[in-house]
Design a protein around this motif. Structure first.
Motif, PDB file in Angstrom:
ATOM      1  N   PRO A  63       0.814  -1.219   0.000  1.00  0.00           N
ATOM      2  CA  PRO A  63       0.000   0.000   0.000  1.00  0.00           C
ATOM      3  C   PRO A  63       0.848   1.270   0.000  1.00  0.00           C
ATOM      4  CG  PRO A  63      -0.853  -1.587   1.597  1.00  0.00           C
ATOM      5  CD  PRO A  63       0.496  -2.100   1.138  1.00  0.00           C
ATOM      6  N   LEU A  64       2.028   1.209   0.608  1.00  0.00           N
ATOM      7  CA  LEU A  64       2.901   2.376   0.692  1.00  0.00           C
ATOM      8  C   LEU A  64       3.894   2.397  -0.469  1.00  0.00           C
ATOM      9  CD1 LEU A  64       3.687   2.279   4.511  1.00  0.00           C
ATOM     10  CD2 LEU A  64       2.284   3.979   3.323  1.00  0.00           C
ATOM     11  N   PRO A  65       4.348   3.582  -0.856  1.00  0.00           N
ATOM     12  CA  PRO A  65       5.362   3.662  -1.925  1.00  0.00           C
ATOM     13  C   PRO A  65       6.627   2.917  -1.522  1.00  0.00           C
ATOM     14  CG  PRO A  65       4.437   5.831  -1.449  1.00  0.00           C
ATOM     15  CD  PRO A  65       3.953   4.924  -0.372  1.00  0.00           C
ATOM     16  N   VAL A  66       7.280   2.300  -2.504  1.00  0.00           N
ATOM     17  CA  VAL A  66       8.501   1.561  -2.217  1.00  0.00           C
ATOM     18  C   VAL A  66       9.339   1.475  -3.482  1.00  0.00           C
ATOM     19  CG1 VAL A  66       7.325  -0.642  -2.688  1.00  0.00           C
ATOM     20  CG2 VAL A  66       9.434  -0.639  -1.339  1.00  0.00           C
ATOM     21  N   ASP A  67      10.650   1.561  -3.297  1.00  0.00           N
ATOM     22  CA  ASP A  67      11.600   1.311  -4.378  1.00  0.00           C
ATOM     23  C   ASP A  67      12.256  -0.020  -4.057  1.00  0.00           C
ATOM     24  OD1 ASP A  67      13.315   1.436  -6.487  1.00  0.00           O
ATOM     25  OD2 ASP A  67      14.579   3.045  -5.664  1.00  0.00           O
ATOM     26  N   GLY A  68      11.801  -1.081  -4.713  1.00  0.00           N
ATOM     27  CA  GLY A  68      12.220  -2.428  -4.353  1.00  0.00           C
ATOM     28  C   GLY A  68      13.708  -2.664  -4.565  1.00  0.00           C
ATOM     29  N   THR A  69      14.244  -3.588  -3.773  1.00  0.00           N
ATOM     30  CA  THR A  69      15.662  -3.919  -3.796  1.00  0.00           C
ATOM     31  C   THR A  69      15.840  -5.294  -4.437  1.00  0.00           C
ATOM     32  OG1 THR A  69      15.867  -2.763  -1.675  1.00  0.00           O
ATOM     33  CG2 THR A  69      17.736  -4.125  -2.386  1.00  0.00           C
ATOM     34  N   THR A  70      16.425  -5.335  -5.611  1.00  0.00           N
ATOM     35  CA  THR A  70      16.593  -6.601  -6.316  1.00  0.00           C
ATOM     36  C   THR A  70      17.560  -7.509  -5.565  1.00  0.00           C
ATOM     37  OG1 THR A  70      16.268  -5.449  -8.416  1.00  0.00           O
ATOM     38  CG2 THR A  70      17.197  -7.661  -8.524  1.00  0.00           C
TER      39      THR A  70
END
Length: 365
Positions: A96-103
């Motif tokens: 639900p919250l913004p996130v910049d995923g970590t590969t």
């Protein structure tokens, strides 16, 4: 996981991708630590594409009660592993919250990130994959050729991703939109024979567009590792009850299709199947779905009822009908993940971190 039928009930294995969130509800990149220190009692835990998620998998099981217990045990074990790193698991198909995923720092994942750009960088999405045992590839292809019209209702039941990057997407399953960016995702044509199926996979590999057979992201496919049909269309389900329902209906579909292997395959254009899936992802159980008997809009309740009717004989023979009826009653009373998340957002005055934490609570119920 292996898959062989036991008695009248085919074995089923359920894979669930789960988010790792912190105490504010935001995803946290701790999969490496969680998996690295997991105890045997935590159950099988594996990496997915991002460090903000982990995957669990049940063994192949025949009794629906055992499948339900294994799903709950895996969730409990995953939380025990996450507890050691001040994290919580949440059965959310998108954050639900913004996130910049970590590969995850593995060669295959890094290659996918480099090759597919934003499509890969934004793939912090969590699905539920149901493996149902088949006798061989011939039976598996006969099943694949017949279950496509009924996959959209499974998506609607599981829909659990209304929020994307901090806003309401207006979809019940926005994960399905994000996932559709991959070149091999979505419904497939009828193949007819195992040779035609494998030729299609080889043809996709020959284009040089995808990295390997693991990137055959059909909504349903022959598993490359197990003697199963793998149904991949669903969001990870907020409730363990809904995941159990999904497993029962998926098995019912496979069994029903296998029994019809000598009958003509349904002649449904790919564009209709794709549109049905889009509508299921858009409204979930809150609006009309396309009825596979007519390909016209009908209330979701009626289409799900038609699905149950379609697989009723198989459910009866496997002893699952009463359990499925009970689980559907729970689902209709409480709503799927998308509707529950939206209700929680209203109660929390739009605080999406609170929604994620409510989801973490619900994951373990």
């Amino acid at each position: 996981m292996t898959g062989t039928g036991t008695g009248t009930a085919r074995t089923v294995g359920v894979e669930e991708e789960l988010l790792l969130v912190g105490h504010d509800g935001a995803p946290v990149p701790r999969a490496g630590a969680v998996i690295g220190t997991a105890e045997p009692t935590d159950g099988p835990l594996e990496h997915e594409f991002m460090q903000e998620q982990i995957e669990t998998a049940t063994p192949p099981l025949a009794a629906l009660e055992d499948i339900a217990a294994a799903i709950r045990a895996n969730r409990t074990g995953a939380q025990a592993a996450a507890d050691r790193h001040d994290a919580r698991i949440a059965a959310l198909a998108t954050s639900p919250l913004p996130v910049d995923g970590t590969t995850v720092d593995k060669l295959r994942y890094l290659a996918a990130r480099a090759e597919f750009g934003l499509t890969a960088r934004e793939q912090l999405t969590s699905g539920c994959h149901v493996h149902v045992a088949v006798a061989d590839d011939a039976e598996g292809v006969a099943v694949l050729d017949r279950i496509g019209p009924w996959l959209a209702p499974l998506m609607a039941l599981s829909a659990n991703s209304p929020y994307w990057m901090g806003v309401d997407s207006a979809y019940a399953s926005f994960r399905s939109q994000v996932w559709s960016r991959w070149p091999t995702s979505g419904p497939t044509r009828c193949f007819g024979t195992p040779e035609a199926y494998h030729a299609a996979v080889d043809g996709l590999l020959a284009t040089g567009t995808i990295l390997d057979k693991g990137m055959i992201y059909f909504d349903a496919r022959l598993s490359a590792r197990y003697p199963t049909v793998e149904i991949r269309v669903a969001d990870v389900c907020l409730s363990a009850d809904t995941a159990t329902l999904l497993a029962a209906l998926a098995r019912g579909l496979v069994e029903t299709a296998a029994r019809a292997a000598d009958s003509p395959t349904p002649d449904v254009p790919i564009e209709i199947l794709r549109t049905a899936l889009w509508r299921a992802g858009r409204s979930g159980l809150a609006g009309d779905l396309l009825d596979p008997r007519t390909w016209r809009p009908a209330p979701a309740h009626d289409v799900v009822g038609a699905l149950v009717d379609h697989v009723r004989d198989a459910l009866v023979d496997m002893g699952d009908l009463d359990h499925v009826t009970e689980l559907l009653g729970v689902l209709w009373a409480g709503g799927n993940g998308a509707s529950r998340q939206r209700a929680w957002a209203v109660e929390a005055d739009g605080d999406l971190g609170a929604v994620a934490l409510r989801a973490a609570d619900a994951t373990l119920l």
